[in-house]
Enzyme design. Structure first.
Site, PDB file in Angstrom:
ATOM      1  CB  THR A 154       7.034   4.572  -4.477  1.00  0.00           C
ATOM      2  OG1 THR A 154       6.379   3.316  -4.196  1.00  0.00           O
ATOM      3  CG2 THR A 154       6.524   5.117  -5.797  1.00  0.00           C
TER       4      THR A 154
ATOM      5  CB  VAL B  17       8.424   0.005   3.976  1.00  0.00           C
ATOM      6  CG1 VAL B  17       9.377  -0.741   3.056  1.00  0.00           C
ATOM      7  CG2 VAL B  17       8.918  -0.066   5.413  1.00  0.00           C
ATOM      8  CB  CYS B  18       4.617   1.262   0.308  1.00  0.00           C
ATOM      9  SG  CYS B  18       4.200  -0.410   0.860  1.00  0.00           S
ATOM     10  CG  ASP B  19       6.297   7.741   1.239  1.00  0.00           C
ATOM     11  OD1 ASP B  19       5.332   8.508   1.130  1.00  0.00           O
ATOM     12  OD2 ASP B  19       7.484   8.128   1.208  1.00  0.00           O
TER      13      ASP B  19
ATOM     14  CB  SER C 297      -0.933   0.032   1.211  1.00  0.00           C
ATOM     15  OG  SER C 297      -1.685   1.230   1.201  1.00  0.00           O
TER      16      SER C 297
END
Length: 165
Positions: A62, A57-59, A52
């Site tokens: 990306t 971590v996803c932020d 998500s």
């Protein structure tokens, strides 16, 4: 075995390996437009899979690949895949200033997650992973994280792309 904060989770789909031909996919670019692997034909592809976009971590993952994209040239496309709605992805990109990575959504039917072996059965999200495909869609690098909350090996993924240039 995959885990989320140390607890086992189930990944659905095949375990893809280096040398495999990448499965086709159908992902949403927005609510009205879908794309497939053929839309990026002839390019080296780094596919960054995140559970998500609205998590730390996803932020970070990306944003990191967005920075790397400018150094890799026009022959490379970086795709970030998540099960987030296209609205959420577009909002996040605008707020984060991310403009070099293409965000694609697996929300409709988890087609990508099932085809690439990263669908988390318990959550309906895709497991954090990196796939690098050559210009002919052969898989040259795979990293499926054993723990959902860990960062991928950014340097190894970028090096795998650079070897194809």
């Amino acid at each position: 075995m995959a885990t989320f904060k140390g607890n086992p989770i189930t990944l659905v789909g095949p375990e893809l390996k280096v040398g495999d031909q990448a499965p086709d996919f159908k992902l949403s670019k927005n609510l009205l437009e879908s794309v497939s692997l053929q839309d990026y034909a002839g390019k080296v592809k780094l596919i960054s899979v995140v559970p998500s976009i609205d998590t730390g971590v996803c932020d970070a993952q990306t944003r990191r690949f967005n920075e790397e994209a400018s150094k890799l040239g026009d022959n490379v496309i970086i795709l970030t895949v998540s099960a987030d709605l296209p609205f959420a992805q577009a909002r996040w990109c605008g707020a984060a200033g991310v403009d070099r990575v293409v965000l694609l959504s697996d929300y409709k039917d988890n087609n990508f997650g099932k085809s690439y072996g990263v669908l988390i059965e318990e959550f309906g999200l895709d497991m954090r992973a990196i796939f690098v495909l050559d210009a002919n869609d052969k898989i040259t690098y795979v990293e499926v994280l054993p723990e959902m909350t860990e960062h991928p090996n950014y340097e190894a993924a970028v090096a795998a792309v650079q070897q194809l240039l």
